[in-house]
Design an enzyme around this catalytic site. Sequence first.
Site, short mmCIF file in Angstrom:
data_model
loop_
_atom_site.label_atom_id
_atom_site.label_comp_id
_atom_site.label_asym_id
_atom_site.label_seq_id
_atom_site.Cartn_x
_atom_site.Cartn_y
_atom_site.Cartn_z
N LYS B 79 -30.01 10.28 -2.78
CA LYS B 79 -29.04 10.22 -1.69
C LYS B 79 -28.46 11.62 -1.43
CE LYS B 79 -24.97 7.50 -0.19
NZ LYS B 79 -23.99 6.45 -0.54
N SER B 159 -23.10 2.61 2.89
CA SER B 159 -23.50 3.92 3.33
C SER B 159 -24.86 4.37 2.79
CB SER B 159 -22.46 4.94 2.89
OG SER B 159 -22.47 5.12 1.48
N SER B 183 -21.23 0.29 -0.89
CA SER B 183 -22.28 1.13 -0.31
C SER B 183 -23.63 1.09 -1.02
CB SER B 183 -21.82 2.58 -0.25
OG SER B 183 -20.94 2.78 0.83
#
Lengths: 95, 493
Positions: B79, B159, B183
Site C-alpha cells: 500500500k 481505503s 480500511s
Amino acid sequence: MSVDLNTVKRVAGLARIKVSQEQAETMTGELNVILGFVEQLDEVNIDGVEPMTSVVEQFMKKRIDDQSDGGYADKIVSNAPVHEDNFFTVPKVVE
Amino acid sequence: MTDLTKLTIAEARDKLAAREFTASELTESYLGAIEAGNEALNAYVAVTGDIAREQAKASDAKIAAGEARPLEGIPLGIKDLYATKGVHTQACSHILDGFKPEYESTVTQNLFDDGAVMLGKLNMDEFAMGSSNETSFYGNVVNPWRRNGSDTALVPGGSSGGSASAVAAHLCAAATASDTGGSIRQPAALTGTVGTKPTYGRCSRWGMVAFASSLDQAGPIGRTVRDNAILLKSMASVDAKDTTSVDAPVPDYESFIGKSIKGMKIGIPREYRMDGTPAVIEELWQQGIAWLKDAGAEIVEISLPHTKYALPAYYIVAPAEASSNLARYDGVRYGLRVPGNDIVEMYENTRAAGFGDEVKRRVMIGTYVLSAGYYDAYYLKAQKVRTLIKRDFDTVWADGIDAILTPTTPDAAFAPGEITDPVTMYLNDVFTVTANMAGVPGISIPAGVNKDGLPLGLQLIGKPFDEGTLFQLGDVIEQAAGRFEPSTNWWSK
C-alpha cells in the site's frame, strides 16, 4: 452545535488551508452535516467516565536519553522542495 | 506461466521449496499480470519491476542454498502508505509529490527480511480517508467484480482499495494494507478477499504515513485465511521506533488453521442488526452462525450497547488526530510547495492545492473540534464514549465469549459516484469501526454473494492479541463457504 461561514473561514485559517468564498460556503454545509451526525453523542451518559488514553494497557516505554541515530542532514533535506547547504529554505519570516 | 498467479502463498511456498518453478518465474508471472491488467483496474500507482526481479533472484539463491525464509520469493503489493526506501511513497496524495523516503517502514522491512518480493505500490484513498478509493490523487481503483451481466465499474471499497483489487485480480499474491476505521476489512468484503486488522500495537506503525495514530494499524489482505496468518506472522513485531508497539510474543498463526472450534463461545451482538440493512446481509449472518454451530461452537446472543455511538465518536477522534498529523505537510520538508507572498500564504496555498476535498473536510473538522472552547464538548466527550465502547467488549470477554461474529459491511460494492453525501459514505464502516475504537482485532472472510453475484463478507472480532482464534474460526467459515473469484478476468488485455 453548528458552524457559520465566518467560523469556517476562521478554522480554515487555523488549519492553514486557503479557501475561496464559494468553497467556504460549500464546506459550511458539509461540516454542519458531519457535526449534526456526531451530535448523537449527547445521548450518552458519560458522568464519571475516564477519557480513553490508550486502548492497550501498558506502561510508557522509556529509552536511554542518548543519541541513537542521526548524522545525515543531507538525507533529511533530500526530499525538500527547496534546500540549501543542508538547510530547509522558506520565504523570509523575520523582517 | 500465468497459472502461477493462481497459487495461494501457502501453495507457492511449497512449490518453490519443491523446485517446481523459480521465484524469478513467479515474479515474472505477476509482473505480466500487472502489465496486462493494471490499466483497467488502476490498482498500482508504481510498479517496481527492477526491485522485484532483483529480490526474486536473491530468493532463488536462498532457496538453492537451502536457506529459504518464511516468505521466500512471495510477490507482494505494498500500500502506498508504507515508506519504502527510494520508492514512490505518497499515501496517494498530491501534497507528497515526488516523495521518496530515505528509510524503510518496519512492516515492509520485516517482510523483506523474511524473503518477500515487492511488485509495486498500491493505490488507496488519499491519506487512507475514504471507503471507496474515490479520493486518491491517482484516480479511482476499479473492482475486478462486476454485477452479473453488467459492465458497470464498481468501487473496491477503501481505503485499501488498490490492495483489495490487486489481490482479487491476482496482480499480487497478497498485499499490505492498513485499517483506521475499516480500511482493510471493508475492501476485503467488497472484493471477495480476506483482510485482517490486528490488535492495536501488534504491528509497528513506524514508516506508515500517519492518519489517526491511536487507531491506525497495519495488516494483510490475501486470498485465504491461511495466507493472512502467514503474512501477519512476518508483519508483526515489537519495535523501538514505535512506543505503542507491544512486546508480546508473535505466535505461529498458521498453526491455528484447522484446529477444532468445538466448545468455543461465539457472541452475536444484537446491536449489529440495523434498520435498512438488506435481507441478504441478515441471511449471510445466519448462514455464518449455522456454519460455526455445525463445527461445534456455542452461539450466544450478546449486547454491545454503545455500538451505535462508535461511528460518531470516530468522526471526532479520527479527524482530530488527522488534523494534528497532517500539520506536517507545509511545503517545507517534503512534497509539494506552492509559492506565496509570505510564509503563511505559502502554507495556505500549498495545503489548498495539495489536499483533496475529503482530506480538507477532515482536517477542518479536526481543527474545529480541537479549537479553543470546543475541546471538552467534542474530543473529550468522544474519548469518554470510546472508553464505554471498549468496556462493552471487556464485559463480553469477561463473560467467556471467545469471539464475535457480525457482517463486515451493510451492503455489497457500489458504483463510483453513487454515494456523494459524506455521512452516507462513512456508514460503510458502521460494523468495522468499533474494533478500531476498542483496539481489538478483526478479520473479514468472504462468505457469500448477493443477487447480483457480488461478494459479501462476515467479520469476526477477537480478544486483544488473540488473532490466532480469528484465523482458527475464519478458516472454518472459509472451508464452509468456499473461495470467491470473479467469473472472468475481463481486466486482462
